[in-house]
Structure formats: structure tokens, C-alpha cells
Design a protein around this motif. Sequence first.
Motif, mmCIF file in Angstrom:
data_model
loop_
_atom_site.group_PDB
_atom_site.id
_atom_site.type_symbol
_atom_site.label_atom_id
_atom_site.label_comp_id
_atom_site.label_asym_id
_atom_site.label_seq_id
_atom_site.Cartn_x
_atom_site.Cartn_y
_atom_site.Cartn_z
ATOM 1 N N TYR A 46 -6.981 -16.989 1.849
ATOM 2 C CA TYR A 46 -7.778 -15.786 1.964
ATOM 3 C C TYR A 46 -6.938 -14.542 2.226
ATOM 4 C CZ TYR A 46 -11.602 -19.055 1.942
ATOM 5 O OH TYR A 46 -12.476 -20.042 1.569
ATOM 6 N N LEU A 47 -5.610 -14.659 2.110
ATOM 7 C CA LEU A 47 -4.735 -13.505 2.223
ATOM 8 C C LEU A 47 -4.019 -13.288 0.903
ATOM 9 C CD1 LEU A 47 -3.080 -13.947 5.730
ATOM 10 C CD2 LEU A 47 -4.737 -12.211 5.055
ATOM 11 N N ALA A 48 -4.164 -12.101 0.348
ATOM 12 C CA ALA A 48 -3.481 -11.767 -0.892
ATOM 13 C C ALA A 48 -2.578 -10.572 -0.643
ATOM 14 C CB ALA A 48 -4.487 -11.449 -1.991
ATOM 15 N N SER A 49 -1.442 -10.541 -1.314
ATOM 16 C CA SER A 49 -0.477 -9.464 -1.115
ATOM 17 C C SER A 49 -0.576 -8.441 -2.240
ATOM 18 C CB SER A 49 0.946 -10.039 -1.071
ATOM 19 O OG SER A 49 1.890 -8.986 -1.016
ATOM 20 N N LEU A 50 -0.617 -7.165 -1.843
ATOM 21 C CA LEU A 50 -0.558 -6.073 -2.803
ATOM 22 C C LEU A 50 0.877 -5.769 -3.210
ATOM 23 C CD1 LEU A 50 -3.111 -3.535 -1.331
ATOM 24 C CD2 LEU A 50 -3.241 -4.588 -3.571
ATOM 25 N N GLY A 51 1.832 -6.231 -2.401
ATOM 26 C CA GLY A 51 3.238 -5.930 -2.631
ATOM 27 C C GLY A 51 3.936 -5.726 -1.302
ATOM 28 N N ILE A 52 5.036 -4.985 -1.311
ATOM 29 C CA ILE A 52 5.835 -4.758 -0.121
ATOM 30 C C ILE A 52 5.768 -3.290 0.282
ATOM 31 C CG2 ILE A 52 8.167 -4.893 0.877
ATOM 32 C CD1 ILE A 52 6.915 -7.606 0.267
ATOM 33 N N ASP A 53 5.531 -3.030 1.575
ATOM 34 C CA ASP A 53 5.539 -1.677 2.086
ATOM 35 C C ASP A 53 6.960 -1.126 2.029
ATOM 36 O OD1 ASP A 53 5.920 0.309 4.497
ATOM 37 O OD2 ASP A 53 3.782 0.299 4.045
ATOM 38 N N THR A 54 7.131 0.044 1.450
ATOM 39 C CA THR A 54 8.475 0.578 1.228
ATOM 40 C C THR A 54 9.135 1.085 2.503
ATOM 41 O OG1 THR A 54 7.518 2.727 0.649
ATOM 42 C CG2 THR A 54 8.001 1.212 -1.163
ATOM 43 N N GLU A 55 8.365 1.286 3.576
ATOM 44 C CA GLU A 55 8.944 1.753 4.827
ATOM 45 C C GLU A 55 9.309 0.610 5.759
ATOM 46 O OE1 GLU A 55 6.450 4.628 6.702
ATOM 47 O OE2 GLU A 55 7.092 6.237 5.347
ATOM 48 N N THR A 56 8.502 -0.441 5.776
ATOM 49 C CA THR A 56 8.720 -1.534 6.728
ATOM 50 C C THR A 56 9.254 -2.806 6.080
ATOM 51 O OG1 THR A 56 6.485 -2.426 6.470
ATOM 52 C CG2 THR A 56 6.790 -0.659 8.096
ATOM 53 N N ASP A 57 9.229 -2.882 4.745
ATOM 54 C CA ASP A 57 9.618 -4.090 4.010
ATOM 55 C C ASP A 57 8.736 -5.289 4.339
ATOM 56 O OD1 ASP A 57 11.703 -2.917 2.586
ATOM 57 O OD2 ASP A 57 13.101 -3.195 4.244
ATOM 58 N N GLU A 58 7.549 -5.020 4.841
ATOM 59 C CA GLU A 58 6.589 -6.075 5.149
ATOM 60 C C GLU A 58 5.575 -6.198 4.012
ATOM 61 O OE1 GLU A 58 6.642 -8.066 7.611
ATOM 62 O OE2 GLU A 58 8.099 -7.134 8.965
ATOM 63 N N PRO A 59 5.029 -7.401 3.788
ATOM 64 C CA PRO A 59 3.979 -7.544 2.778
ATOM 65 C C PRO A 59 2.708 -6.816 3.193
ATOM 66 C CG PRO A 59 4.196 -9.569 4.045
ATOM 67 C CD PRO A 59 5.337 -8.680 4.469
ATOM 68 N N VAL A 60 2.064 -6.192 2.253
ATOM 69 C CA VAL A 60 0.770 -5.549 2.490
ATOM 70 C C VAL A 60 -0.305 -6.561 2.130
ATOM 71 C CG1 VAL A 60 -0.735 -3.615 1.912
ATOM 72 C CG2 VAL A 60 1.748 -3.302 1.904
ATOM 73 N N LEU A 61 -0.972 -7.109 3.136
ATOM 74 C CA LEU A 61 -1.918 -8.203 2.943
ATOM 75 C C LEU A 61 -3.349 -7.725 3.099
ATOM 76 C CD1 LEU A 61 -0.083 -10.947 5.041
ATOM 77 C CD2 LEU A 61 0.032 -10.562 2.580
ATOM 78 N N ILE A 62 -4.238 -8.232 2.254
ATOM 79 C CA ILE A 62 -5.664 -7.962 2.391
ATOM 80 C C ILE A 62 -6.426 -9.268 2.262
ATOM 81 C CG2 ILE A 62 -5.395 -5.650 1.413
ATOM 82 C CD1 ILE A 62 -6.775 -6.723 -1.120
ATOM 83 N N GLN A 63 -7.656 -9.269 2.714
ATOM 84 C CA GLN A 63 -8.505 -10.445 2.588
ATOM 85 C C GLN A 63 -8.852 -10.668 1.118
ATOM 86 O OE1 GLN A 63 -8.211 -12.016 5.869
ATOM 87 N NE2 GLN A 63 -10.202 -12.687 5.150
ATOM 88 N N ALA A 64 -8.550 -11.836 0.601
ATOM 89 C CA ALA A 64 -8.757 -12.108 -0.824
ATOM 90 C C ALA A 64 -10.212 -12.395 -1.158
ATOM 91 C CB ALA A 64 -7.889 -13.283 -1.256
ATOM 92 N N ASP A 65 -11.041 -12.637 -0.142
ATOM 93 C CA ASP A 65 -12.452 -12.919 -0.408
ATOM 94 C C ASP A 65 -13.336 -11.713 -0.086
ATOM 95 O OD1 ASP A 65 -12.018 -13.057 2.309
ATOM 96 O OD2 ASP A 65 -13.409 -14.713 2.642
ATOM 97 N N GLU A 66 -12.733 -10.520 -0.068
ATOM 98 C CA GLU A 66 -13.487 -9.290 0.177
ATOM 99 C C GLU A 66 -13.563 -8.464 -1.098
ATOM 100 O OE1 GLU A 66 -15.102 -8.207 2.696
ATOM 101 O OE2 GLU A 66 -14.398 -9.322 4.457
ATOM 102 N N ARG A 67 -14.655 -7.729 -1.265
ATOM 103 C CA ARG A 67 -14.747 -6.775 -2.361
ATOM 104 C C ARG A 67 -13.705 -5.676 -2.170
ATOM 105 N NH1 ARG A 67 -20.264 -7.506 -0.446
ATOM 106 N NH2 ARG A 67 -19.651 -5.941 1.063
ATOM 107 N N TYR A 68 -13.230 -5.121 -3.269
ATOM 108 C CA TYR A 68 -12.263 -4.035 -3.131
ATOM 109 C C TYR A 68 -12.444 -3.017 -4.242
ATOM 110 C CZ TYR A 68 -9.638 -6.993 -6.447
ATOM 111 O OH TYR A 68 -9.260 -7.762 -7.518
ATOM 112 N N LEU A 69 -12.093 -1.774 -3.907
ATOM 113 C CA LEU A 69 -12.157 -0.652 -4.836
ATOM 114 C C LEU A 69 -10.766 -0.054 -4.957
ATOM 115 C CD1 LEU A 69 -13.609 1.655 -6.451
ATOM 116 C CD2 LEU A 69 -13.954 2.783 -4.235
ATOM 117 N N VAL A 70 -10.291 0.087 -6.186
ATOM 118 C CA VAL A 70 -9.008 0.742 -6.452
ATOM 119 C C VAL A 70 -9.302 1.986 -7.282
ATOM 120 C CG1 VAL A 70 -6.690 0.497 -7.388
ATOM 121 C CG2 VAL A 70 -7.874 -1.516 -6.497
ATOM 122 N N CYS A 71 -8.961 3.155 -6.745
ATOM 123 C CA CYS A 71 -9.280 4.390 -7.455
ATOM 124 C C CYS A 71 -8.029 5.239 -7.613
ATOM 125 C CB CYS A 71 -10.369 5.175 -6.728
ATOM 126 S SG CYS A 71 -9.946 5.622 -5.024
ATOM 127 N N GLY A 72 -8.028 6.071 -8.629
ATOM 128 C CA GLY A 72 -6.893 6.945 -8.869
ATOM 129 C C GLY A 72 -6.980 7.542 -10.256
#
Length: 206
Positions: A46-72
Motif C-alpha cells: 500500500y506504499l507507492a513511490s513517486l520518486g526521490i526527493d531532490t533535497e533529502t534523497d528520500e523516497p516520496v511515498l504515498i498510499q497506493a490504495d488512495e485516489r489521487y489527482l495530478v494537475c499541471g
Amino acid sequence: GFCAGELKGRGFGIPRVFGTAHWLYVEPQSRGLGHGRHLARVCIEYLASLGIDTETDEPVLIQADERYLVCGASGTGKSWATRPLMAHAHMHGSVFLFDAKGEESIPWQGIIRVATETDEILDGLDEVHAEMGRRKEEMRRRGISVWDGEQLTVQVDEGQVVLSLVAGSGKSAKGRMQRLRELASLGRSRGVVLGWATQKPVMSPP
């Protein structure tokens, strides 16, 4: 939801991850929560990674079973941002991609199910809604309130175009718009998760 192109340099509290195998321990990097090492035990599925944070080098994790909106705006990386989420969903369930432009689906051909033509997208919406109804009946029969089977992730690319297609589907438009609303509001408890990428996050259907 989040805006593509705005993750870099945000400095938000990115969780640290400890452990391996099927379970991860998550420690939020918050000033008020830094005393306990293992504050939450989260299933890795239930954890999915968007990638790596460029400031902390940590994975950016979100709940994989949640709805999400990506806008831009066009070209800011909306489709790229959803790719790791779709890959994770594919590994732990099934994915149905509604690609209104017909371009993002190209690398996914033969890997997940895709709909690019108008009829395919409209029929796909009807099919997903029917699957939600089937799961609801099975949940009632089994006496459970949350789906415990395979997750179906429905990823919509160019959501504003899909809205226009649904709104323009003639006599079926009103019913299909309601199915889309139910997918967004009721799908999660039935194991049907909606991901929505769009240039116009506040666009209302006609």
C-alpha cells in the motif's frame, strides 16, 4: 492531489523507511513526532513511490490504495509522475488506462489494459462501473465493508478530455457522468482506485 513540477524543493515531511520484506516501518519526519522510531507499521503493497526527493534523497511515498489527482500545465510531467504509481499498481493488482490523447498508452501496450478511442473509453467506464456493482454485491454476500481482493486502478490521462467525451455521449451522457462520480466517490472501498491527471483540475462538466 499534487501539481506536477511542484514536488522539487517543497521540503515537506517525507517518511523514512525501515525494514524489508513485506512490511515497512514508517517514521514521519515531523518535529513533533521524532521521538519514537517505529510509529506506524504499513504493508508494503500500500506504499507507492513517486520518486526521490531532490533535497533529502528520500523516497516520496504515498498510499497506493488512495485516489489521487495530478494537475499541471502541458509539458510539466503529469504523465511521467503517474508512471511509477501505475507500475506499482500493475505489480500488485490490475490497471486500466484511459488515455484520451492516445500517446501515454504507447509504452503500456501489451502490459496493462488501455482505452484510447472514444468508444473504448466510454465502454470502459461502463465496464468499470459494472465491476464496482459486482464487487458491492459480493461484499454484501460475504458480510464485509471493504474489498479484500485484487485492487483495480483506473488511471485517467487528460481528464478534461475524458470529461468532454462523457458529456458528449448523447443520451447516455447523464448516466455516464453519474458513473464517473461514483467511481471517484465510491470506488475505493470496493478496491477500485481512481488516478486522475489533468490540465484543468477545477473544470466542471457541461
